[in-house]
Design an enzyme around this catalytic site. Structure first.
Site, PDB file in Angstrom:
ATOM      1  N   HIS A  20       0.843  -1.192   0.000  1.00  0.00           N
ATOM      2  CA  HIS A  20       0.000   0.000   0.000  1.00  0.00           C
ATOM      3  C   HIS A  20       0.884   1.251   0.000  1.00  0.00           C
ATOM      4  CE1 HIS A  20       0.776   0.488   4.301  1.00  0.00           C
ATOM      5  NE2 HIS A  20       0.252  -0.704   4.575  1.00  0.00           N
ATOM      6  N   HIS A  23       3.951   1.423   2.519  1.00  0.00           N
ATOM      7  CA  HIS A  23       5.143   0.659   2.114  1.00  0.00           C
ATOM      8  C   HIS A  23       5.879   1.394   0.999  1.00  0.00           C
ATOM      9  CE1 HIS A  23       2.304  -2.751   3.353  1.00  0.00           C
ATOM     10  NE2 HIS A  23       3.194  -2.662   4.317  1.00  0.00           N
ATOM     11  N   CYS A 128       0.015 -10.115  19.985  1.00  0.00           N
ATOM     12  CA  CYS A 128      -0.784  -9.591  18.870  1.00  0.00           C
ATOM     13  C   CYS A 128      -0.180 -10.093  17.569  1.00  0.00           C
ATOM     14  CB  CYS A 128      -0.814  -8.058  18.874  1.00  0.00           C
ATOM     15  SG  CYS A 128      -1.585  -7.413  17.365  1.00  0.00           S
ATOM     16  N   CYS A 131       0.717  -7.377  14.950  1.00  0.00           N
ATOM     17  CA  CYS A 131       2.017  -6.729  15.217  1.00  0.00           C
ATOM     18  C   CYS A 131       3.162  -7.742  15.218  1.00  0.00           C
ATOM     19  CB  CYS A 131       2.023  -6.030  16.573  1.00  0.00           C
ATOM     20  SG  CYS A 131       0.900  -4.640  16.701  1.00  0.00           S
ATOM     21  N   CYS A 145      -5.482  -4.401  20.852  1.00  0.00           N
ATOM     22  CA  CYS A 145      -4.309  -3.753  20.274  1.00  0.00           C
ATOM     23  C   CYS A 145      -4.759  -2.456  19.607  1.00  0.00           C
ATOM     24  CB  CYS A 145      -3.663  -4.668  19.239  1.00  0.00           C
ATOM     25  SG  CYS A 145      -2.485  -3.789  18.201  1.00  0.00           S
ATOM     26  N   HIS A 148      -4.373  -2.740  15.669  1.00  0.00           N
ATOM     27  CA  HIS A 148      -5.149  -3.712  14.893  1.00  0.00           C
ATOM     28  C   HIS A 148      -6.590  -3.879  15.360  1.00  0.00           C
ATOM     29  CE1 HIS A 148      -0.948  -4.639  13.866  1.00  0.00           C
ATOM     30  NE2 HIS A 148      -1.480  -4.830  12.680  1.00  0.00           N
ATOM     31  N   LYS A 296     -11.758  13.650  -1.948  1.00  0.00           N
ATOM     32  CA  LYS A 296     -11.957  12.585  -2.933  1.00  0.00           C
ATOM     33  C   LYS A 296     -11.721  11.184  -2.364  1.00  0.00           C
ATOM     34  CE  LYS A 296     -10.626  10.799  -7.356  1.00  0.00           C
ATOM     35  NZ  LYS A 296     -10.659  11.034  -8.773  1.00  0.00           N
ATOM     36  N   LYS A 299     -13.173   8.373   2.074  1.00  0.00           N
ATOM     37  CA  LYS A 299     -13.737   7.113   2.561  1.00  0.00           C
ATOM     38  C   LYS A 299     -12.728   5.973   2.518  1.00  0.00           C
ATOM     39  CE  LYS A 299     -18.597   8.082   1.895  1.00  0.00           C
ATOM     40  NZ  LYS A 299     -18.455   9.281   1.023  1.00  0.00           N
TER      41      LYS A 299
HETATM   42  O1  ME8 Z   1       6.797  -4.212  10.079  1.00  0.00           O
HETATM   43  N1  ME8 Z   1       2.867   5.442   6.636  1.00  0.00           N
HETATM   44  O2  ME8 Z   1       6.450  -5.039   7.981  1.00  0.00           O
HETATM   45  P1  ME8 Z   1       5.185  -4.218   7.486  1.00  0.00           P
HETATM   46  C1  ME8 Z   1       4.168   5.338   6.367  1.00  0.00           C
HETATM   47  N2  ME8 Z   1       7.974  -7.098   8.456  1.00  0.00           N
HETATM   48  N3  ME8 Z   1       4.822   4.169   6.294  1.00  0.00           N
HETATM   49  C2  ME8 Z   1       4.127   3.052   6.504  1.00  0.00           C
HETATM   50  C3  ME8 Z   1       2.746   3.082   6.787  1.00  0.00           C
HETATM   51  C4  ME8 Z   1       2.107   4.351   6.849  1.00  0.00           C
HETATM   52  N4  ME8 Z   1       0.815   4.494   7.087  1.00  0.00           N
HETATM   53  N5  ME8 Z   1       2.319   1.816   6.941  1.00  0.00           N
HETATM   54  C5  ME8 Z   1       3.407   1.023   6.753  1.00  0.00           C
HETATM   55  C6  ME8 Z   1       7.028  -5.012   9.191  1.00  0.00           C
HETATM   56  N6  ME8 Z   1       4.500   1.757   6.479  1.00  0.00           N
HETATM   57  C7  ME8 Z   1       8.150  -6.017   9.358  1.00  0.00           C
HETATM   58  C8  ME8 Z   1       9.464  -5.325   9.130  1.00  0.00           C
HETATM   59  S1  ME8 Z   1      12.130  -5.284   8.992  1.00  0.00           S
HETATM   60  C9  ME8 Z   1      13.357  -6.262   9.537  1.00  0.00           C
HETATM   61  C10 ME8 Z   1      10.683  -6.178   9.319  1.00  0.00           C
HETATM   62  C11 ME8 Z   1       5.847   1.260   6.166  1.00  0.00           C
HETATM   63  O3  ME8 Z   1       4.775  -4.864   6.222  1.00  0.00           O
HETATM   64  C12 ME8 Z   1       6.860   1.702   7.211  1.00  0.00           C
HETATM   65  O4  ME8 Z   1       8.150   1.611   6.659  1.00  0.00           O
HETATM   66  O5  ME8 Z   1       4.194  -4.102   8.570  1.00  0.00           O
HETATM   67  C13 ME8 Z   1       6.695   0.624   8.255  1.00  0.00           C
HETATM   68  O6  ME8 Z   1       7.785   0.580   9.146  1.00  0.00           O
HETATM   69  C14 ME8 Z   1       6.601  -0.609   7.387  1.00  0.00           C
HETATM   70  O7  ME8 Z   1       5.847  -0.167   6.236  1.00  0.00           O
HETATM   71  C15 ME8 Z   1       5.923  -1.779   8.063  1.00  0.00           C
HETATM   72  O8  ME8 Z   1       5.774  -2.796   7.117  1.00  0.00           O
END
Ligand code: ME8
Length: 516
Positions: A20, A23, A128, A131, A145, A148, A296, A299
């Site tokens: 998303h 990421h 959790c 998490c 949590c 979540h 826009k 929602k």
């Molecule tokens: O935590 N705004 O993976 P994950 C900005 N697998 N960045 C965001 C975001 C948001 N709303 N949501 C997610 C994990 N991110 C573990 C990591 S590393 C050894 C293991 C980004 O898929 C941000 O970089 O939940 C966050 O730290 C990461 O996605 C979490 O990705």
């Protein structure tokens, strides 16, 4: 201790779902930094990848009626596809289910065990799965949590523990003596405050399921997913498989992460490395969280928006530019469709795109499409001199901002040059010069400066907008690719060759009309 290779990483993302905007935000920022360092002539190793173990993936796969490995195999391409669409230039992509990761992880754990850093104990607590983390009761809101909204699982099992509690003082000393080890400063203070209260030992294995890397001396246990995941940063560069390579690339110069995973990267990860006397990452930079604002998309949730939707509308360059320019890196930020359209139209369609088409058009019309002779010093008047001054100031400001890990400031600074070139066009009014034969050489000087300004912009903007930069480069009749150019050597005026044939082409950034 200076090391030749600049090593930069993103988190490895959980593949329970497709990527998303959040990421993509981290990955684009990391790519911007990686491309910038390459453009400075540095050798770069840029790593990203996927985190594939743990209960979250296991449950997702079960719900889909697949084995966890089948699930991850079919979803990983959905990730690499988005990175390709965003022009992400990673040098490697690690999956934690690969043998090159799992073997060395076992070696790492065995070494910790042999050094007495791991012991067997019992864990009783709340876990959790969203998490992938044990929660303290005071971290929950109404028993749920806060991230979540789910009730964590009550877990009681025999686990191996890592002696994390031994490392509080050394971590505090690290942060106090090397403040750049955790950035921004507010995040460093956050972990400092927590660790000053002391650290508990950490449960690092699970026995109730088997989707993970087995503990090498006791295969009833799998390694806790986070402990396995953090090691991707070293297994991908040769730890436990190619020591010479490992020494050449490790430690990481910057681990980019979101603020949600600060603790794992600034407390647990360095403590494990300390326990094995391995070098520590130079900087962990934790940026803020994005949210969706505006009408826009009001929602939708951020996690519900596919990067593809925005790439289709704004192009990958427009996407990359907007997120890096509009949100101050480090803080939280709002994404909105309206703000994105406004930023795209003003900076890219108007300031940059229009400038490029005006200049290329005038060279075609007035000079038969050929780049004129390089101006001599004596032919430069005040407006040229001022544009050169602004360009030099801009390049220095970008360098400073990128050293400070402030990509938004780098782009803000870049626009001083783009805007100065626009005001230069108005000031020197080439269309007036074109009407007077006596001004022929002056017209050539002016259009040369403008064309050369476009060459410099193409070099300057390549790290953030690689597609537009390459297009502009070839429209200026330049050979090869911007990608292979080194900025400090080519960031001087007067390097655009005389006689190059320019082409006009389609608008680099067609204006986006907003619906009424
Ligand atoms: O935590 N705004 O993976 P994950 C900005 N697998 N960045 C965001 C975001 C948001 N709303 N949501 C997610 C994990 N991110 C573990 C990591 S590393 C050894 C293991 C980004 O898929 C941000 O970089 O939940 C966050 O730290 C990461 O996605 C979490 O990705």
């Amino acid at each position: 201790m200076s090391k030749e290779i600049f090593y930069v990483t993103t988190p490895i993302y959980y593949v329970n779902d497709v990527p998303h905007l959040g990421h993509a935000y981290t990955t684009v920022a990391t790519d911007f930094v990686a491309r910038y360092r390459r453009s400075q002539g540095r050798e770069v190793f840029f790593l990203t990848g996927t985190d594939e173990h743990g209960q979250k993936i296991l449950r997702t796969a079960e719900a889909a009626g697949l084995s966890p490995k089948e699930w991850t195999d079919q979803i990983v391409p959905r990730w690499t596809e988005v990175w390709a669409a965003l022009d992400i230039s990673n040098d490697d992509f690690i999956r934690t289910t690969e043998a090159r990761h799992e073997g060395p992880v076992q070696k790492f754990m065995q070494d910790l065990y042999d050094r007495g850093e791991i012991y067997l104990g019992r864990y009783e607590g709340l876990y959790c799965v969203g998490c992938e983390q044990f929660k303290q009761p005071d971290e929950l809101v109404d028993g749920r949590c806060p991230l979540h909204g789910t009730v964590p699982d009550a877990v009681e099992e025999e686990n191996y523990f890592f002696r994390l509690s031994n490392y509080a003082d050394r971590l505090i000393e690290l942060w106090e003596t090397v403040p750049s080890s955790v950035l921004p400063e507010t995040r460093r203070n956050e972990v400092l405050g927590k660790v000053r209260g002391g650290l508990d030992d950490l449960s690092i294995s699970r026995v109730s399921f088997d989707w993970g890397v087995p503990i090498p001396w006791d295969d009833k246990h799998v390694i806790y997913v986070w402990i396995d995941a953090l090691q991707n940063y070293i297994t991908a560069v040769g730890y436990g498989s190619d020591e010479a390579r490992f020494e050449r690339i490790w430690p990481a110069d910057i681990h980019f992460v979101g603020k949600d995973i600060l603790w794992f990267h600034t407390v647990i990860w360095p403590a494990m490395l300390m326990a094995l006397e391995l070098p520590l990452p130079k900087t962990v930079f934790a940026h803020g969280y994005l949210q969706v604002g505006g009408e826009k998309m009001s929602k939708s949730t951020l996690t519900g928006i596919s990067p593809h939707d925005l790439i289709d509308a704004f192009g990958s360059d427009g996407y990359r530019y907007y997120f890096m320019r509009d949100i101050s890196f480090g803080g939280d930020g709002d994404f909105s469709w309206e703000a994105m359209v406004a930023r795209y139209n003003s900076d890219l369609a108007n300031d940059f795109g229009n400038l490029a088409s005006r200049v290329l058009n005038m060279i075609s019309r007035y000079l038969d499409g050929s780049v004129p002779r390089v101006p001599e010093e004596a032919e430069m008047t005040l407006p040229e001199q001022s544009m050169i001054d602004v360009q030099q100031g801009t390049f220095a400001a970008i360098e400073k901002a990128m050293d400070d890990i402030a990509p938004h400031d780098a782009l803000k600074a870049a626009w001083a040059f783009v805007r100065r070139a626009n005001s230069y066009v108005e000031e020197v009014a080439p269309w007036k010069l074109a009407k007077d034969d006596a001004e022929r050489r002056r017209l050539e000087v002016v259009l040369y400066q403008l064309a050369d300004a476009l060459r410099l912009m193409s070099l300057m903007l390549f790290p953030i907008m690689p597609k537009a930069a390459e297009k502009l480069w070839s429209r200026l009749g330049l050979e090869g690719r911007v990608e292979d150019r080194i900025l400090p050597e080519e960031g001087r005026w007067g390097l655009l060759p005389e006689g190059n044939k320019v082409t006009i082409g389609d608008p680099l950034f067609p204006r986006i009309e907003t619906e009424a």
